[in-house]
Design a protein around this motif. Structure first.
Motif, short mmCIF file in Angstrom:
data_model
loop_
_atom_site.label_atom_id
_atom_site.label_comp_id
_atom_site.label_asym_id
_atom_site.label_seq_id
_atom_site.Cartn_x
_atom_site.Cartn_y
_atom_site.Cartn_z
N THR A 182 -13.96 0.44 -18.62
CA THR A 182 -13.08 -0.24 -19.55
C THR A 182 -12.08 -1.13 -18.81
OG1 THR A 182 -13.22 1.60 -21.10
CG2 THR A 182 -11.40 0.05 -21.40
N VAL A 183 -11.97 -2.38 -19.26
CA VAL A 183 -10.97 -3.29 -18.69
C VAL A 183 -9.59 -2.85 -19.17
CG1 VAL A 183 -10.12 -5.66 -18.60
CG2 VAL A 183 -12.59 -5.22 -18.57
N LEU A 184 -8.71 -2.52 -18.23
CA LEU A 184 -7.36 -2.04 -18.56
C LEU A 184 -6.38 -3.19 -18.70
CD1 LEU A 184 -7.19 1.04 -16.16
CD2 LEU A 184 -7.85 1.00 -18.58
N SER A 185 -6.58 -4.22 -17.87
CA SER A 185 -5.74 -5.41 -17.96
C SER A 185 -6.48 -6.56 -17.29
CB SER A 185 -4.39 -5.19 -17.26
OG SER A 185 -4.58 -4.99 -15.86
N ALA A 186 -6.12 -7.77 -17.68
CA ALA A 186 -6.77 -8.95 -17.11
C ALA A 186 -5.79 -10.10 -17.07
CB ALA A 186 -8.00 -9.33 -17.94
N ARG B 102 -4.38 -13.54 -14.06
CA ARG B 102 -4.82 -14.36 -12.94
C ARG B 102 -4.84 -13.62 -11.60
NH1 ARG B 102 -0.67 -16.67 -9.97
NH2 ARG B 102 1.43 -16.22 -10.72
N HIS B 103 -4.21 -12.43 -11.57
CA HIS B 103 -4.20 -11.64 -10.33
C HIS B 103 -5.42 -10.73 -10.21
CE1 HIS B 103 -0.19 -13.05 -9.51
NE2 HIS B 103 0.24 -12.60 -10.69
N GLY B 104 -6.14 -10.51 -11.32
CA GLY B 104 -7.32 -9.67 -11.26
C GLY B 104 -7.64 -9.01 -12.58
N ILE B 105 -8.80 -8.38 -12.60
CA ILE B 105 -9.26 -7.66 -13.78
C ILE B 105 -9.34 -6.19 -13.39
CG2 ILE B 105 -11.18 -7.37 -15.40
CD1 ILE B 105 -11.81 -10.40 -14.66
N VAL B 106 -8.45 -5.39 -13.93
CA VAL B 106 -8.37 -3.97 -13.57
C VAL B 106 -9.32 -3.18 -14.47
CG1 VAL B 106 -6.88 -1.95 -13.36
CG2 VAL B 106 -6.00 -4.23 -12.77
N VAL B 107 -10.23 -2.43 -13.83
CA VAL B 107 -11.25 -1.69 -14.56
C VAL B 107 -11.14 -0.21 -14.22
CG1 VAL B 107 -13.73 -1.49 -15.06
CG2 VAL B 107 -12.76 -3.72 -14.42
N ALA B 108 -11.20 0.63 -15.25
CA ALA B 108 -11.13 2.08 -15.05
C ALA B 108 -12.43 2.60 -14.45
CB ALA B 108 -10.86 2.78 -16.37
N CYS B 109 -12.29 3.58 -13.57
CA CYS B 109 -13.44 4.22 -12.93
C CYS B 109 -13.42 5.72 -13.28
CB CYS B 109 -13.37 4.04 -11.42
SG CYS B 109 -13.20 2.31 -10.90
N GLY B 110 -14.36 6.47 -12.75
CA GLY B 110 -14.39 7.91 -13.00
C GLY B 110 -13.10 8.57 -12.56
N GLU B 111 -12.52 8.06 -11.45
CA GLU B 111 -11.20 8.47 -10.98
C GLU B 111 -10.49 7.20 -10.54
OE1 GLU B 111 -11.33 11.33 -7.86
OE2 GLU B 111 -12.77 12.62 -8.91
N GLY B 112 -9.33 6.90 -11.12
CA GLY B 112 -8.59 5.72 -10.71
C GLY B 112 -9.17 4.43 -11.28
N ALA B 113 -8.80 3.32 -10.63
CA ALA B 113 -9.23 2.02 -11.12
C ALA B 113 -9.37 1.05 -9.95
CB ALA B 113 -8.22 1.47 -12.13
N ILE B 114 -10.14 -0.01 -10.19
CA ILE B 114 -10.26 -1.07 -9.18
C ILE B 114 -9.93 -2.41 -9.83
CG2 ILE B 114 -11.89 0.07 -7.64
CD1 ILE B 114 -14.13 -1.53 -8.93
N LEU C 21 -13.22 -11.07 -21.01
CA LEU C 21 -12.85 -9.96 -20.14
C LEU C 21 -11.45 -9.42 -20.47
CD1 LEU C 21 -14.22 -11.51 -16.83
CD2 LEU C 21 -15.11 -9.46 -17.97
N ALA C 22 -11.07 -9.54 -21.73
CA ALA C 22 -9.75 -9.07 -22.14
C ALA C 22 -9.70 -7.53 -22.09
CB ALA C 22 -9.47 -9.54 -23.58
N ALA C 23 -8.47 -7.00 -22.10
CA ALA C 23 -8.27 -5.55 -22.10
C ALA C 23 -9.04 -4.92 -23.26
CB ALA C 23 -6.80 -5.22 -22.21
N GLY C 24 -9.72 -3.81 -22.97
CA GLY C 24 -10.53 -3.13 -23.96
C GLY C 24 -12.01 -3.41 -23.84
N THR C 25 -12.35 -4.51 -23.15
CA THR C 25 -13.76 -4.82 -22.91
C THR C 25 -14.38 -3.72 -22.06
OG1 THR C 25 -13.29 -7.19 -22.97
CG2 THR C 25 -15.35 -6.52 -21.91
N VAL C 26 -15.64 -3.38 -22.35
CA VAL C 26 -16.31 -2.34 -21.57
C VAL C 26 -17.43 -2.97 -20.75
CG1 VAL C 26 -17.61 -0.18 -21.62
CG2 VAL C 26 -15.77 -0.58 -23.27
N LEU C 27 -17.37 -2.78 -19.44
CA LEU C 27 -18.40 -3.29 -18.53
C LEU C 27 -19.45 -2.22 -18.26
CD1 LEU C 27 -16.12 -5.07 -15.90
CD2 LEU C 27 -17.37 -6.13 -17.79
N GLY C 28 -20.67 -2.66 -18.02
CA GLY C 28 -21.72 -1.73 -17.64
C GLY C 28 -22.35 -0.99 -18.80
N ALA C 29 -21.93 -1.29 -20.04
CA ALA C 29 -22.47 -0.56 -21.19
C ALA C 29 -23.89 -1.04 -21.49
CB ALA C 29 -21.56 -0.76 -22.40
#
Length: 315
Positions: A262-266, A268-280, A307-315
């Motif tokens: 899940t995209v947590l925030s997006a 110009r500095h980056g797109i923060v995506v939640a992982c199994g633990e933490g985020a990248i 790629l706005a917040a709430g978007t889900v990648l890899g689904a």
């Protein structure tokens, strides 16, 4: 001062070409270069000479490109060169024992790891992926086993938090080139002796594959960060957004938590995506048919809206 040696150089990619370039600046004579047969490359699939072959031809060095060194004809051809030493760097062919025994001083190899850790095909990438604190180059005397020979010389370099497979490759190519020159000088002077490897400490660096480039967002952020950096610039990790494939070229660790992918925030500095633990934080992306773009450019385009917040990648 030691007598200059007659050298055979065997290698194929750019990593090896840098070693050859360094040896060309020494007093030793490169009597022949061995490299892989020309391979199809590019959109036109034209046969392309290796980086080592291109460099050898520029310096009028005879080039040999046998498909194998296991047949007697190829072995006799090599023996006729009457070399003192064979220097092997990312050549890509197995050297049978008869070849290893042919040069007066045998064969040496520049391997991009701190042996016995990461024997095998992809030591640079595997060291980053495993989270190793350092890497390096080992120059070893070759024997029949895979990267098992006595170690002649080692050079070390730390692995930084932003190192990629590409950046570490380039640094090790420089370090290895200097190390191989030093090792050849030591062998010529008779001052270099080998240290036997401890097989109990050995690890194996499996060959890279495209299949392992798929991002599994259920994995911890620390592991995904290392995977993405390790597999850049090839094969490049990827994820999907609907039916679109997105390659990830740049990444940093970030703060945050949520459902994996899940995209947590997006911004110009980056797109923060939640992982199994933490985020990248994804910082550089590429869509099919396009070129790699920094997220600052993506957010100014229509791609950014997907790629706005709430978007889900890899689904």
């Amino acid at each position: 001062m030691s007598t200059p040696l007659r050298l055979i150089f065997a290698g194929t990619p750019e990593f090896a070409a840098q070693h050859l370039q360094a040896l060309l600046k020494t007093e030793h004579q490169i009597v022949a270069v061995y490299t892989q047969p020309d391979r199809p490359a590019g959109r036109g699939q034209k046969l392309m000479p290796s980086a080592v072959k291109q460099l050898a031809l520029k310096h009028d060095i005879p080039v040999y490109q046998p498909v194998s060194l296991r047949n007697e004809e190829a072995q006799a051809e090599l023996a006729a060169l009457n070399a003192d030493l064979m220097v092997v760097v990312a050549y890509g062919l197995i050297l049978p024992q008869v070849v290893l025994d042919t040069p007066r001083l045998g064969c040496i190899n520049s391997h991009a790891s701190l042996l016995p850790r990461w024997r095998g095909a992809a030591p640079i990438q595997r060291s980053i992926e495993a989270g190793d604190a350092e890497s390096g180059v080992t120059v070893m005397q070759m024997e029949a086993g895979l990267d098992t020979g006595p170690m002649l010389l080692k050079v070390h370099t730390p692995i930084s938090a932003d190192d990629t497979g590409g950046s570490l490759h380039d640094r090790l190519a420089e370090l290895g080139s200097a190390a191989i020159v030093e090792a050849v000088a030591g062998l010529a002077a008779g001052t270099l002796t080998g240290e036997v490897q401890d097989d109990a400490l050995a690890t194996y660096a499996h060959k890279l594959s495209r299949e392992e480039a798929q991002i599994d967002w259920s994995r911890p952020a620390v592991e995904l960060d290392r995977q993405i950096r390790a597999l850049s610039p090839w094969p490049v990790c990827q994820t999907c957004l609907g039916d679109e494939v997105i390659k990830v070229h740049g990444v940093t660790l970030a703060q945050g938590c949520g459902a994996p992918g899940t995209v947590l925030s997006a911004d110009r500095h980056g797109i923060v995506v939640a992982c199994g633990e933490g985020a990248i934080n994804l910082t550089r992306l590429q869509w099919a048919g396009g070129k790699p773009l920094n997220v600052s450019d993506i957010m100014n385009s229509r791609r950014g809206e997907t790629l706005a917040a709430g978007t889900v990648l890899g689904a």
